[in-house]
Each structure stands twice: as C-alpha cells, then as structure tokens.
Write an enzyme that holds these catalytic residues in place. Structure first.
Site, PDB file in Angstrom:
ATOM      1  CE  LYS A 122      -4.577  -1.247   1.256  1.00 46.08           C
ATOM      2  NZ  LYS A 122      -5.608  -1.466   2.227  1.00 46.08           N
ATOM      3  CE  LYS A 212      -6.657  -6.870  -0.161  1.00 45.57           C
ATOM      4  NZ  LYS A 212      -8.078  -6.801   0.170  1.00 45.57           N
ATOM      5  CE  LYS A 215     -13.688  -2.207   2.602  1.00 42.98           C
ATOM      6  NZ  LYS A 215     -12.484  -1.752   3.323  1.00 42.98           N
TER       7      LYS A 215
END
Ligand code: ATP
Ligand code: MG
Length: 348
Positions: A122, A212, A215
């Site tokens: 991230k 993956k 959201k």
C-alpha cells in the site's frame, strides 16, 4: 452487568469505501456461515472498524453514513444480529480500542511493522507520504481481537500476517506479565480448520488477477462492488482477464484469472472447491466458465440487494446501542487488567 462465558469469533470490514465481492466472500460469508454452524455455542462479534477507515485517504463527509451502511450489509449478508450471543458495534464507540492500541504499540517493534507485506504494497514507493496509521493499523487490529479474548478470527488471506502479529504481541506480553493477561488467538492453520477450509480466501481483481480485489483501489473493471447492478457485474466477469493456455485448472501460479473464477463460483454456489474444479477440469471454453460465473454472480447480487433494501435500519441502530453497552464493559475490563499489569493502575 454482562459477562462472557463463550469463546469468541470476531471479524470486521472497515467502512472506508463500498464493500466488494472480496469482502463478502472473504469476511461476511465466513462469519455468517460460522454463526449458523455454531449458533448457541460461541459468541459472535461482528464490528465496524471505523477507526481503521482513516488509515488511507477517505471521504470524511461520507464516512459515518458508510459505517451505518456497513452494518446493513452485515444484516443483508445474513448475520442474525438479534441473536443473544451476537454483538454488533462501532469500534470508535468503544474507546478501549484506541487506548489498548497505544499500550500494545509500545510492545511492538518498528521493524516487524514495516516488514508487513500489505504495508509495503500500500505504501509503494511513497513511504514518506503514507500515514503512520497505515503502518500501525495491525496493532489496532490486535487490540480489536485481544480486548474480547477472541480465539477465532475469520479473515481473508490478506490478513494472515496481521493475525500472526496479534498472536505475537499477545504471546510477548503474556511472557512478560503472565499467561492470564491475554487469550491468544489461534494459529492460521487452526483458523482455516475452524472455518472448514484448506486455504484462505483471496479473491483477485478480475482485470489484474495477480492483485487482490480491494475496495480502496481504483480498478472499476476488476472490482465487483456489492452495490453494482447485476448486469454490470456480469459484464465485468465476461470481460475478465484469463490466459492463453486453453484449459481450465485450479492453479494460482499459472492460471490466476481462471482460478479466481473457479474460486468465486465455488463460494457463490456453496460447493466444495474440489467439486467445482472437477466439473470444469480441462474443459476448453473459458467463455462457458465466465457465463456460469456471471450468472451465479448476477443472481447473488439481485438477491443480496433485495435483502439490503429490506433491512430495518431503526431496529438495527437500537440493537447497536445495547450491544455497544455490553462490549464497552468487556473491553473496559480487559483494558483495566492490562493497565494494571503495565503499572498504569494500582495493583490490588
Ligand atoms: P481496503 O482496500 O480498503 O483495505 P479491503 O477490501 O482490503 O479494503 P478490509 O476492510 O481491509 O477490505 O478487509 C475486510 C475483510 O475483508 C478482511 O477480513 C479481509 O481479509 C477481507 N478481504 C478483503 N479483500 C479480500 C479479498 N480480495 N479476498 C478475500 N478476502 C478479502
Ligand atoms: Mg484491506
């Protein structure tokens, strides 16, 4: 005064963005299945980790509405929140989560946090500009689990390392302060066995099956939102990235796109993965597989969205208040035990 007598199963999905099919298949569905399977024998904690929503950029104006929406999603997924052993709550309404997280922070090493795969993914190349909250959220997650002594934490495969961190922190502090301080959550392999699985659920993006489905990642073609129109969702499946091998086998390394579709189909149809794999083994047509997944998915979404419209929000919010009161008592009790152990409160 509420006291806990049963083992706790606990999970949550943060309310930063619209939930995806990955959240449903990796978190909502396993929790609902466990609740059905073990009704009466376990306590079920299904909370909204709203504090976790702040770790990545979020629309603050819409956050609270999303939190309430998340609870409605749990209900639509089939969570029986009226059950007397089931507790729904908002993390930030139970201040002990933040307070325990701080104490745990001081028993967690910077090195172990920065090695977390999800943090590295991230943060990407922009480590200078990511929040400390993103680095630190697995510690808050450890607090979420340890406050209620939860042994069972059904989460997707992406949370495996974070569950291990929670175990490590608990074991480390128990070694220092005594084994009665924390109930240690079970190992990943026991979690899988408890959930009746042989491997963790990891739904991939339909357009980039090496990643993956998330959201918070902008990937509209690859992400199925639970709010997507069933026809739109079906089209995304029909356009899913596959490969040029021209055969169908369950193989994450060589055929991640096809394997992703097989996994989605098995979970949506509630059938063992092996059975689905055998049905499709070596069939040459990716088109047929996509059609089958698109059909299962659009039927699922139609049904799910109808259930969502039927959720009684006022009753849900009422239930929330009672449940938060009980969980504040439990969490407060654990916090006091830890505060006493580390010397912040007098020993009796
Ligand atoms: P974000 O991108 O905002 O982190 P997320 O989709 O990863 O969103 P989380 O709120 O971080 O969602 O995770 C909630 C739960 O959903 C966790 O149990 C996580 O393991 C599960 N989950 C999330 N994505 C997937 C996925 N692609 N496959 C299986 N489970 C998933
Ligand atoms: Mg996530």
């Amino acid at each position: 005064m509420f006291t806990m007598t049963k083992e706790v199963i606990l999970t949550g999905v943060r309310s930063n963005d619209q939930p995806t099919l990955g959240n449903y298949l990796g978190a909502f569905l396993p929790m609902v299945e466990l609740q059905r399977k073990f009704a009466g024998a376990y306590q079920v904690n299904m909370f909204v980790p709203d504090l976790h929503s702040l770790t990545t950029p979020v629309d603050h104006g819409g956050l609270y509405a999303n939190t309430v929406m998340s609870l409605k999603y749990y209900a639509a997924a089939g969570l029986d929140w009226r059950n007397q052993d089931t507790f729904i709550y908002r993390q930030s309404f139970i201040p002990a989560h933040s307070e325990l997280a701080w104490i745990l922070d001081c028993f967690t090493y910077f090195g172990e946090m920065r090695r977390m795969t999800q943090f590295k993914e991230k943060a990407g190349d922009g480590e200078e500009n990511v929040s400390v909250g993103l680095l630190n959220y697995p510690v808050l997650m450890a607090a979420d689990i340890l406050l209620y002594g939860a042994r069972w934490v059904p989460v997707g495969d992406d949370q495996r390392q974070h569950l291990e961190i929670a175990r490590n922190i608990a074991l480390r502090m128990n070694r220092k302060f005594g084994d009665e301080l924390f109930t240690v959550p079970e190992t990943w392999s026991k979690q899988l066995a408890f959930a009746g699985r042989t491997e963790g659920v990891r739904i991939r993006s339909l357009s980039s099956p090496d990643k993956k489905m998330s959201k918070s990642v902008q990937d509209p073609r690859g992400t199925i939102l639970l709010s997507d129109h069933p026809d739109t969702a079906a089209k995304k499946v029909l356009g899913a990235t596959t490969d040029s091998l021209g055969r169908i086998s369950f193989d994450w390394q060589r055929q991640p796109g096809v394997t992703n579709l097989l996994q989605i189909l098995a979970l949506l149809q509630g059938k063992p993965q092996g059975e689905i794999n055998a049905d499709w083994l070596d069939k040459p047509s990716y088109g047929e597989l996509k059609q089958a997944v698109a059909k299962a998915l659009s039927e699922f979404l139609e049904d799910f969205q109808a259930k969502l419209r039927g959720v009684d929000e006022a009753a849900l919010l009422d239930g929330l208040k009672t449940s938060e009161k009980a969980m504040n008592q439990i969490a407060g009790g654990t916090l006091l035990r830890v505060q006493t152990a580390v010397g912040l409160r007098p020993r009796r």
